[in-house]
Design a protein around this motif. Structure first.
Motif, short mmCIF file in Angstrom:
data_model
loop_
_atom_site.label_atom_id
_atom_site.label_comp_id
_atom_site.label_asym_id
_atom_site.label_seq_id
_atom_site.Cartn_x
_atom_site.Cartn_y
_atom_site.Cartn_z
N SER B 26 0.82 -1.21 0.00
CA SER B 26 0.00 0.00 0.00
C SER B 26 0.85 1.26 0.00
O SER B 26 0.40 2.31 -0.42
N ARG B 43 -10.11 -4.74 -2.86
CA ARG B 43 -10.00 -4.80 -1.40
C ARG B 43 -11.04 -3.88 -0.76
O ARG B 43 -11.63 -4.21 0.28
N LEU B 47 -13.86 -5.15 1.77
CA LEU B 47 -13.90 -4.52 3.10
C LEU B 47 -15.30 -3.95 3.39
O LEU B 47 -15.86 -4.15 4.47
N TRP B 85 -8.85 5.65 2.09
CA TRP B 85 -9.41 4.82 3.17
C TRP B 85 -10.19 5.67 4.17
O TRP B 85 -11.15 5.20 4.78
N GLN B 164 -6.82 -4.49 5.92
CA GLN B 164 -6.23 -3.68 4.87
C GLN B 164 -4.73 -3.55 5.08
O GLN B 164 -3.99 -3.36 4.13
#
Lengths: 125, 201
Positions: B26, B43, B47, B85, B164
């Motif tokens: 990431s 992802r 999530l 995020w 994550q």
């Protein structure tokens, strides 16, 4: 290892997080083609600046506007009807207008004139 | 790995190699926004699906997050990860609130809204044998239910930090709290999940 957390719990945490992570990685890697295509399309639209297609986007706003309009009409219409409806005083005044002043004597004469009574009513006690 | 924080809580996976690997992935600066979104979209969807339990809601949340990230496209590429995020977390919170209101309304009219939760879908790994696929699918569903039973902050913390693979600092930035709070939330989340996922022992 923290002195507040038993070693057994720490081991369980490790196992649980490891399994969770493995499942998450596996699930993220193996997406069905329909979902993958939708995600790709979303990305393209976002990058192109295409506005989001939400058919019911304005529905809450429309419902709110309709509600306000309904309340407004409910409040406004009775007032309007009241304004149109004539008052009792004006009705009485208009009744008086029905009898012309010139013919007032005729109506006085009619009021004092004897009324014809049928025989059957005259004989009854 | 002794790591006593201010809240006397421990970061249980501070030395985890899986987390380090995910964080390294990431932390790689993407060349373009397209590349960045392509690297996180799957992802992000999984999530969101874990957090919401509903595929369509999860897709909506990811789409909204992508669109909102476009407002920050001129920021340096190194900021995209925490920004994305953070946006996704806020979108999830908003969606949870909206769903809670809808549930209350549905309950008021005597209808249950549980049917919105996805039914069991086939585990999408064609290479695994059928018994393994069923077990994995069952475990995935159990994980989702356990996570949705957690308080919001604990759930967010577990999803961002553990799944994550964000660092403690990145998780704190995404959640808008301190590093110590992240460790506290994470410790409590793990404690609750141990109870919910007893079958995993």
């Amino acid at each position: 290892m923290s002195s507040h957390e038993p070693e057994e719990n720490q081991t369980l945490n490790d196992a649980m997080t490891k399994k969770s992570r493995a499942l998450f990685e596996q699930a993220s890697e193996h997406l069905d083609s329909a979902t993958s295509n939708r995600l790709r399309l979303m990305r393209r639209e976002a990058l192109a600046g295409t506005p989001r297609r939400t058919p019911y986007r304005w529905l809450p706003l429309g419902a709110a506007a309709a509600t306000i309009l309904g309340i407004g009409m409910t409040w406004w219409l009775p007032q309007r009807n009241a304004a149109v409806t004539p008052s009792v005083a004006s009705i009485n005044a208009s009744d008086q207008d029905l009898v012309p002043d010139d013919d007032a004597d005729i109506y006085d004469w009619l009021g004092e004139a004897p009324v014809a009574v049928s025989d059957s009513k005259a004989d009854s006690p | 790995m002794i790591d006593v924080t201010t809240d006397a809580m421990v970061d249980p996976v501070a030395d985890s190699p899986e987390i380090d690997a995910a964080a390294a992935t990431s932390n790689r600066v993407p060349a373009s926004l397209d590349e960045f979104l392509a690297s996180v979209e799957r992802r992000a969807f999984r999530l969101a699906q874990l957090a919401l339990g509903q595929r369509e809601d999860a897709l909506d949340v990811v789409q909204d997050s992508m669109i909102k990230l476009m407002q920050y496209r001129h920021r340096p590429a190194g900021e995209w990860t925490p920004l994305f995020w953070s946006i996704l977390r806020r979108q999830l919170t908003d969606r949870h609130r909206r769903n809670a209101v809808r549930n209350r309304v549905m309950n008021f009219f005597g209808r249950s809204d549980d049917a919105r939760e996805d039914s069991i879908e086939a585990w999408p790994d064609p290479s695994a044998d059928p018994a393994r696929r069923v077990a994995d699918q069952s475990a995935w569903q159990a994980l989702g239910r356990a996570l949705r039973a957690l308080p919001a902050r604990q759930r967010e913390c577990f999803l961002l930090r553990e799944l994550q693979g964000l660092s403690v600092a990145e998780t704190a930035a995404a959640m808008g709290c301190s590093d110590g709070s992240v460790k506290t939330h994470l410790s409590r989340a793990l404690s609750a999940l141990r109870t919910h996922l007893e079958d995993w022992r």
